[in-house]
Scaffold this active site. Structure first.
Site, mmCIF file in Angstrom:
data_model
loop_
_atom_site.group_PDB
_atom_site.id
_atom_site.type_symbol
_atom_site.label_atom_id
_atom_site.label_comp_id
_atom_site.label_asym_id
_atom_site.label_seq_id
_atom_site.Cartn_x
_atom_site.Cartn_y
_atom_site.Cartn_z
ATOM 1 C CD GLU A 224 14.834 20.011 20.472
ATOM 2 O OE1 GLU A 224 15.607 20.463 19.612
ATOM 3 O OE2 GLU A 224 14.670 18.786 20.667
ATOM 4 C CB SER A 504 -32.869 -1.325 -13.594
ATOM 5 O OG SER A 504 -32.667 -2.256 -14.621
#
Lengths: 801, 169
Positions: A224, A504
């Site tokens: 880079e 339930s």
């Protein structure tokens, strides 16, 4: 007329007048001379005007320069302040890291070799027969050796060390150090399960300069910014080269940026490609270079650079990048993996190794060639690296452990003590209760079972949803949490936020209140049609699921078969107020439904709330708020908060023991009997809401409580009951490890009663269940069963006679 | 009538004698085997009848890892480091959550920190988990006595100490 004879004055309009002054000279002059004098006059006037303009311009330039210098200095000062402050701030803004519960390794631990290998691979450990470095393991015969990574635990640090583990019948039989000495207890390093990144999505794992592999640092410079060590923030040659390329191509495609400029761009600027921005970038880069060392800048770059996107989460920095792409810490990356990471920088989307593996591989190989050319790696290493596959994990999030649904509850729990800003920037280390193995198991069961149900019932694929919470029965700690059928994906968390009618599964609360009021499991209740009128005159006529009525039957049968009419009768016997009072005691909140339909579960709860309710039963009568956090440390490893066990006794031991026996019978004789684990010592209850919109199951064995919900997000009917939906998911959760049967304390009040009638009976003559009865003397005896009367019964019969 | 009554009473005594302690109970194959029958399983949190004297050393955790952590926690308690003890004991409980001794010690560590509510609840948990192990049950009640003492319930504490004195370790 001489110059002195004239005065130049200015008018307000800016025109010039020439004033004549008295003179002794003859005014009679020839026309020629007159003309000559006139032209002379005009020339000097122009000359003076020119000088005056020149002087003015000079002044203007000087003033402008002065002003520009001052403004430049001010702007420079402002930039310096802003850049330094932001750079310092960002450099240490570290999202909190969240860890799962580490796996404890000791002789006697129930885990087999493949399971342990799975755990190690989840942590990114790789197979290596020589155990050359931490993060490796080697399996052979009945042993497994591993080179554990060092880790900073809550109680202190554990250095990296080699451990040899021997297995016998799926149990660890021996744990030894490298020198063969016995290790009584050791932990694996915990899995990192996420972090709290800011709302702009940037997530990162900060590396210190010492943690940066030398090849990464040198490789970055080679690829880079070759002159990184020499330049002062920008490279003239780089900029000229980029300008030339841009000029030729007619676009602004190249930037010629140094690493420092890239850092500036990432920190402070947008992605627009203009010359103004470029100038600012250069100015800022120069300031950064003046203010900070090269090492600081390179480390900041390594921590800052964008390496990919994962949903809302932006992967920044090589520390997190290594985990995201390779599921391992940065110091364990191989040469080719470092090259792959560097290749991504140029275009995280274009060179995405998941989506464009060929492209990423080609660039990686070019980078490896540069490494070789620059002498960063040797020829054999280059050959080896070129020959290696990309080596990234199968897909984003497939490596390691990323559990967004569990992270939601961690976030909610921590929000009571920590600000969002603390979580996002202070580098906190959060230790949680999650067990990745349980989490993966629950998620897998949810996903696979829903697919199967949809296929079997020819439902639209993906129409069903589910959620689940798994906790430790004794501590109430959450060890798994599934927010939907797709794990590892951020989205609506049904386990925490979907409040659905529970049906339930609420019925055990009625039974608990009944047992506490003195009723017995054998007490007869009426399963007959009933119509109730509310205060407002509204009629309510409940029905059983099958539409039938069964008359008088014992309480245990009513619960086990989940008979609505019988449970309403029982609820009315105990009273709605008492049932709701107990519900509030057990959950910490008052129910919203104040009508008898509450008896049948017409109450909306989230799976997490239902877990809290059932935690009272599973723990043996202690209320705990399900919790997910064990402790929080600061970035230096000092404890900030410890979240201890927090429990309150809520049910008397003998009552909860009795209730749990009843819930076991629900499994063995009732609605849970279809489960392959029904008779293996598990307790639970199914639930179905009206029109089969919601399918529930809540159940536990000796060590784990699980709550499962199945339904649709649009709240339409699924056609599933608790048994055919949620219970099936629970069954699949148990397949891999089996259940841990409930161990009862010895009880002296257990009685065999007939399931259908509640009479004392024997196995030989009836379908019996064994259940605690406080007053067995009062029980009628089923004729023909050979059951002897108790002393009390005999005594009573004598007196009766 | 008197003769009939006498015969009835004699019969009652006879039947009662034959019946002994017979109850319509059934064995429970999965029940944990207690060490002593001094306490019944479903014992509530109220003190039960005077237990018979027993050894004062409770059975250590069967799990070797939990045993090791308990020993480390005990050392921390001796060093007056309850924070550290709590961390160790919670870790041990995650490994062996049904071991009453660990909860008992956790209660002690919380009590050292002055957290009487947590200490009380953890002592209750220890009592609930001790089940039929009379030594552990006794020691858990003695731990509860310590908590009650700290809460100012001296009479109750003294009563518990007298009742469970044989189990003082």
């Amino acid at each position: 007329m001489t110059l002195t004879d004239r005065k130049v004055t200015s008018t307000l309009k800016g025109t010039y007048l020439v004033k004549k002054t008295p003179t002794s000279r003859n005014t009679k002059v020839s026309g020629r001379r007159k003309n000559s004098k006139s032209s002379k006059k005009t020339g000097s006037w122009l000359k003076r005007l020119g000088k005056w303009v020149l002087r003015g311009l000079l002044r203007l330039i000087l003033w402008t320069l002065l002003f520009a210098t001052l403004a430049g200095a001010g702007f420079g000062y402002y930039l310096d302040r802003t850049i330094t402050k932001t750079f310092e701030g960002r450099r240490w803004s570290v999202p909190a890291q969240v860890f799962a519960q580490p796996l404890e390794i000791y002789a006697g631990q129930r885990i087999d070799k493949p399971q342990l290998i799975e755990e190690l691979e989840r942590l990114g450990y790789r197979s290596d027969a020589n155990l050359t470095a931490p993060g490796t393991y080697s399996a052979s015969g009945i042993t497994l050796s591993t080179y554990l990574r060092s880790f900073e635990f809550m109680e202190g640090s554990r250095p990296s060390q080699q451990v040899k583990i021997t297995f016998q019948n799926a149990i660890i039989s021996r744990v030894q150090a490298k020198d063969k000495s016995a290790i009584p207890l050791i932990r694996l390093d915990p899995a990192t399960i996420g972090s709290f990144f800011p709302s702009h999505g940037e997530d990162r794992l900060i590396l210190t300069p010492e943690q940066v592999p030398p090849l990464l640092a040198e490789g970055l410079k080679a690829i880079e910014d070759r002159n990184f060590d020499e330049h002062r923030g920008f490279s003239v040659t780089g900029i000229l080269r980029a300008a030339w390329v841009n000029l030729r191509s007619g676009t602004r495609s190249q930037g010629g940026s140094t690493l420092t400029q890239q850092l500036v761009k990432s920190y402070f600027l947008s992605n627009e490609r203009t010359y103004t921005r470029k100038l600012r970038e250069v100015a800022m880069a120069i300031i950064l270079e003046l203010r900070f060392s090269k090492e600081d800048l390179l480390t900041a770059y390594i921590n800052e650079i964008f390496l990919g996107q994962n949903g809302a989460r932006a992967i920044h920095g090589f520390g997190l990048g290594a985990q995201f792409y390779f599921n391992k810490p940065i110091n364990e990356l191989a040469v080719h993996e470092i090259a792959t990471m560097i290749s991504i920088i140029r275009g995280p989307s274009y060179y995405n190794p998941f989506r464009h593996p060929e492209r990423a591989l080609a660039r990686r190989n070019r980078i490896l060639d540069t490494f070789l050319a620059d002498g960063l790696i040797s020829n054999p290493k280059h050959q080896d690296a070129i020959g290696s596959a990309l080596g990234v994990v199968a897909s984003p999030n497939s490596g390691g452990a990323y559990y967004p649904a569990f992270m939601d509850i961690v976030r909610a729990e921590l929000s009571e003590r920590y600000s969002a800003s603390d979580l996002r920037s202070q580098g906190l280390r959060i230790f949680t209760t999650l067990k990745p193995r349980e989490q993966e198991n629950a998620q897998k069961a949810v996903t696979s079972t829903l697919q199967l149900i949809e296929k079997e019932r020819k439902l639209e694929a993906g129409s069903l949803q589910a959620a689940s919470v798994v906790t430790d029965t004794q501590t109430g700690e959450i060890i798994g949490l599934v927010g939907g059928r797709r794990g590892r994906v951020d989205g609506f968390n049904r386990a925490l936020n979907a409040k659905r009618t529970v049906g339930s599964v609420i019925k055990p609360v009625i039974v608990l209140a009944a047992l506490e009021s003195g009723l017995e499991w054998s007490t007869l209740v009426n399963d007959t049609a009933i119509t109730m009128t509310s205060d407002s005159g509204e009629l309510w006529t409940p029905r059983n699921y099958d539409g039938k009525t069964r008359g008088e039957l014992p309480m245990i049968r009513a619960l086990a078969m989940s008979l609505n009419l019988a449970m309403v009768d029982l609820g009315n016997t105990v009273s709605l107020g008492e049932v709701q009072r107990r519900f509030t005691d057990l959950t910490g909140y008052a129910p919203r439904n104040r009508y008898p339909s509450f008896f049948l579960g017409a109450e909306s709860m989230s799976p997490l709330q239902l877990t809290e309710l059932y935690g009272n039963f599973a723990s043996g009568g202690f209320h705990t708020t399900p919790k997910s956090v064990i402790a929080v440390l600061n970035e230096r490893g000092q404890p900030l908060s410890h979240h201890p066990f927090d429990l309150t006794q809520s049910i008397r031991p003998e009552t909860v023991a009795s209730l749990n026996r009843g819930l076991e019978i629900v499994m063995s004789h009732g609605t849970g009997r279809s489960s392959p684990f029904a008779k293996q010592g598990v307790a639970g209850k199914t639930g179905t809401s009206n029109d089969n919109r919601d399918s529930w199951y809540a159940g536990f064995d000796n060590s784990k409580l699980s709550v499962v919900w199945v339904g649709r997000d649009d709240n339409k009917s699924t056609g599933l009951t608790g048994t055919s939906g949620a219970l099936r998911i629970w069954n699949n959760m148990q397949v891999s490890k089996g259940v841990d049967p409930i161990v009862h304390s010895p009880a002296d009040n257990l009685v065999e009663i007939e399931f259908t009638t509640g009479m004392r009976a024997a196995k030989s003559c009836a379908d019996v269940v064994v259940i605690p009865i406080r007053q067995p003397d009062t029980l009628p005896i089923k004729p023909g069963c050979g059951v002897r009367k108790t002393f009390g019964q005999r005594l009573r019969s004598i007196f009766n006679n | 009538m008197n003769i009939k009554l006498c015969i009835s009473l004699l019969c009652v005594i006879f039947i009662g004698g034959c019946a002994g302690n017979q109850r319509p109970g059934v064995s429970d194959s999965r029940a944990s085997s207690g060490q002593s029958s001094g306490q019944s399983s479903g014992s509530s949190n109220r003190p039960q009848a005077q237990p018979k004297p027993a050894k004062v050393t409770p059975t250590p955790p069967k799990n070797s890892a939990a045993k090791l952590l308990l020993a480390q926690a005990d050392t921390a308690i001796t060093r007056q480091a309850p924070d550290q003890a709590i961390v160790l004991l919670e870790r041990a409980i995650r490994i062996d959550p049904r071991e009453a001794l660990l909860w008992m010690r956790l209660s002690r560590a919380h009590l050292m920190q002055g957290h009487t509510t947590a200490a009380s609840q953890h002592a209750r948990k220890a009592i609930a988990l001790a089940g039929s192990d009379s030594v552990k049950t006794g020691q858990a009640w003695l731990q509860m006595a310590e908590v009650l003492e700290a809460q100012g319930e001296r009479q109750q504490a003294a009563s518990l100490r007298r009742r469970y004195a044989p189990y003082r370790g």
